[in-house]
Design a protein around this motif. Structure first.
Motif, PDB file in Angstrom:
ATOM      1  N   ARG A  69      46.801  31.165  40.215  1.00  0.00           N
ATOM      2  CA  ARG A  69      46.852  30.028  39.293  1.00  0.00           C
ATOM      3  C   ARG A  69      46.984  28.742  40.098  1.00  0.00           C
ATOM      4  N   ASP A  70      46.222  27.735  39.693  1.00  0.00           N
ATOM      5  CA  ASP A  70      46.306  26.415  40.306  1.00  0.00           C
ATOM      6  C   ASP A  70      46.865  25.477  39.242  1.00  0.00           C
ATOM      7  N   ASN A  71      48.142  25.199  39.332  1.00  0.00           N
ATOM      8  CA  ASN A  71      48.788  24.380  38.299  1.00  0.00           C
ATOM      9  C   ASN A  71      48.240  22.960  38.268  1.00  0.00           C
ATOM     10  N   ALA A  72      47.907  22.434  39.424  1.00  0.00           N
ATOM     11  CA  ALA A  72      47.409  21.054  39.490  1.00  0.00           C
ATOM     12  C   ALA A  72      46.065  20.918  38.776  1.00  0.00           C
ATOM     13  N   LYS A  73      45.245  21.955  38.897  1.00  0.00           N
ATOM     14  CA  LYS A  73      43.918  21.898  38.285  1.00  0.00           C
ATOM     15  C   LYS A  73      43.893  22.563  36.912  1.00  0.00           C
ATOM     16  N   ASN A  74      45.023  23.173  36.539  1.00  0.00           N
ATOM     17  CA  ASN A  74      45.109  23.874  35.263  1.00  0.00           C
ATOM     18  C   ASN A  74      44.045  24.965  35.145  1.00  0.00           C
ATOM     19  N   THR A  75      43.931  25.739  36.216  1.00  0.00           N
ATOM     20  CA  THR A  75      42.954  26.826  36.255  1.00  0.00           C
ATOM     21  C   THR A  75      43.604  28.123  36.703  1.00  0.00           C
ATOM     22  N   VAL A  76      42.978  29.226  36.341  1.00  0.00           N
ATOM     23  CA  VAL A  76      43.309  30.538  36.885  1.00  0.00           C
ATOM     24  C   VAL A  76      42.035  31.059  37.535  1.00  0.00           C
ATOM     25  N   ASN A  77      42.151  31.426  38.799  1.00  0.00           N
ATOM     26  CA  ASN A  77      40.977  31.787  39.586  1.00  0.00           C
ATOM     27  C   ASN A  77      40.979  33.272  39.923  1.00  0.00           C
ATOM     28  N   LEU A  78      39.799  33.809  40.081  1.00  0.00           N
ATOM     29  CA  LEU A  78      39.638  35.202  40.469  1.00  0.00           C
ATOM     30  C   LEU A  78      38.788  35.244  41.730  1.00  0.00           C
ATOM     31  N   GLN A  79      39.442  35.464  42.843  1.00  0.00           N
ATOM     32  CA  GLN A  79      38.748  35.592  44.123  1.00  0.00           C
ATOM     33  C   GLN A  79      38.267  37.033  44.254  1.00  0.00           C
ATOM     34  N   MET A  80      36.967  37.211  44.401  1.00  0.00           N
ATOM     35  CA  MET A  80      36.385  38.544  44.455  1.00  0.00           C
ATOM     36  C   MET A  80      35.743  38.756  45.817  1.00  0.00           C
ATOM     37  N   ASN A  81      36.288  39.685  46.579  1.00  0.00           N
ATOM     38  CA  ASN A  81      35.766  40.010  47.909  1.00  0.00           C
ATOM     39  C   ASN A  81      35.192  41.418  47.915  1.00  0.00           C
ATOM     40  N   SER A  82      34.445  41.713  48.939  1.00  0.00           N
ATOM     41  CA  SER A  82      33.863  43.050  49.108  1.00  0.00           C
ATOM     42  C   SER A  82      33.190  43.521  47.828  1.00  0.00           C
ATOM     43  N   LEU A  83      32.386  42.656  47.268  1.00  0.00           N
ATOM     44  CA  LEU A  83      31.762  42.957  45.984  1.00  0.00           C
ATOM     45  C   LEU A  83      30.806  44.137  46.091  1.00  0.00           C
ATOM     46  N   LYS A  84      30.748  44.908  45.020  1.00  0.00           N
ATOM     47  CA  LYS A  84      29.909  46.080  44.939  1.00  0.00           C
ATOM     48  C   LYS A  84      28.926  45.919  43.788  1.00  0.00           C
ATOM     49  N   PRO A  85      27.805  46.612  43.832  1.00  0.00           N
ATOM     50  CA  PRO A  85      26.857  46.523  42.706  1.00  0.00           C
ATOM     51  C   PRO A  85      27.509  46.854  41.365  1.00  0.00           C
ATOM     52  N   GLU A  86      28.485  47.746  41.373  1.00  0.00           N
ATOM     53  CA  GLU A  86      29.147  48.105  40.121  1.00  0.00           C
ATOM     54  C   GLU A  86      30.055  47.009  39.584  1.00  0.00           C
ATOM     55  N   ASP A  87      30.250  45.932  40.339  1.00  0.00           N
ATOM     56  CA  ASP A  87      30.992  44.777  39.831  1.00  0.00           C
ATOM     57  C   ASP A  87      30.093  43.856  39.005  1.00  0.00           C
ATOM     58  N   THR A  88      28.807  44.144  38.977  1.00  0.00           N
ATOM     59  CA  THR A  88      27.878  43.333  38.197  1.00  0.00           C
ATOM     60  C   THR A  88      28.238  43.378  36.718  1.00  0.00           C
ATOM     61  N   ALA A  89      28.433  42.186  36.146  1.00  0.00           N
ATOM     62  CA  ALA A  89      28.852  42.105  34.750  1.00  0.00           C
ATOM     63  C   ALA A  89      28.955  40.639  34.352  1.00  0.00           C
ATOM     64  N   VAL A  90      29.103  40.425  33.072  1.00  0.00           N
ATOM     65  CA  VAL A  90      29.512  39.116  32.575  1.00  0.00           C
ATOM     66  C   VAL A  90      31.034  39.098  32.571  1.00  0.00           C
ATOM     67  N   TYR A  91      31.606  38.102  33.213  1.00  0.00           N
ATOM     68  CA  TYR A  91      33.052  37.991  33.323  1.00  0.00           C
ATOM     69  C   TYR A  91      33.559  36.929  32.351  1.00  0.00           C
TER      70      TYR A  91
END
Length: 122
Positions: A69-91
């Motif tokens: 969470r970035d309180n200053a920007k009022n955002t919640v972020n999802l850092q995705m590493n080592s992505l796989k084809p099975e991660d393909t989706a609408v998030y």
């Protein structure tokens, strides 16, 4: 209102960071969850960041995804590493005030952002 962004096309093994921006309220007052829906499949829980700072992940992404969470920007972020084809989706990101034990259940989320497409090529 929530707005998800940051999706795109990436090769397997690559990284992307999704952002969920809130307007009209503070993300610190809610648990923010990320869900995803692959083509032809049901929407599933990915990760959540609780108002108190707790985090939860679905097993397939543990060790690869990090929610923050970035309180200053009022955002919640999802850092995705080592992505796989099975991660393909609408998030999708969504907000809830449900007890922590229920945060994986999408029916308890009261506000949803539009989806952002993540495509991982092999």
């Amino acid at each position: 209102q929530l707005q998800a962004s940051g999706g795109g096309l990436v090769q397997a093994g690559g990284s992307l960071t999704l952002s969920c921006a809130a307007s009209g309220g503070s993300v610190r007052r809610y648990t923010i969850g990320w869900f995803r829906q692959a083509q032809g499949k049901e929407r599933e829980f990915v990760a959540a960041f609780g108002w108190s700072g707790n985090t939860k992940y679905t097993d397939p992404v543990k060790g690869r995804f990090t929610i923050s969470r970035d309180n200053a920007k009022n955002t919640v972020n999802l850092q995705m590493n080592s992505l796989k084809p099975e991660d393909t989706a609408v998030y999708y990101c969504a907000a809830t005030t449900v007890v922590w034990g229920r945060v994986t259940e999408e029916n308890y989320y009261i506000s949803w952002g539009q989806g952002t497409l993540v495509t991982v090529s092999s």
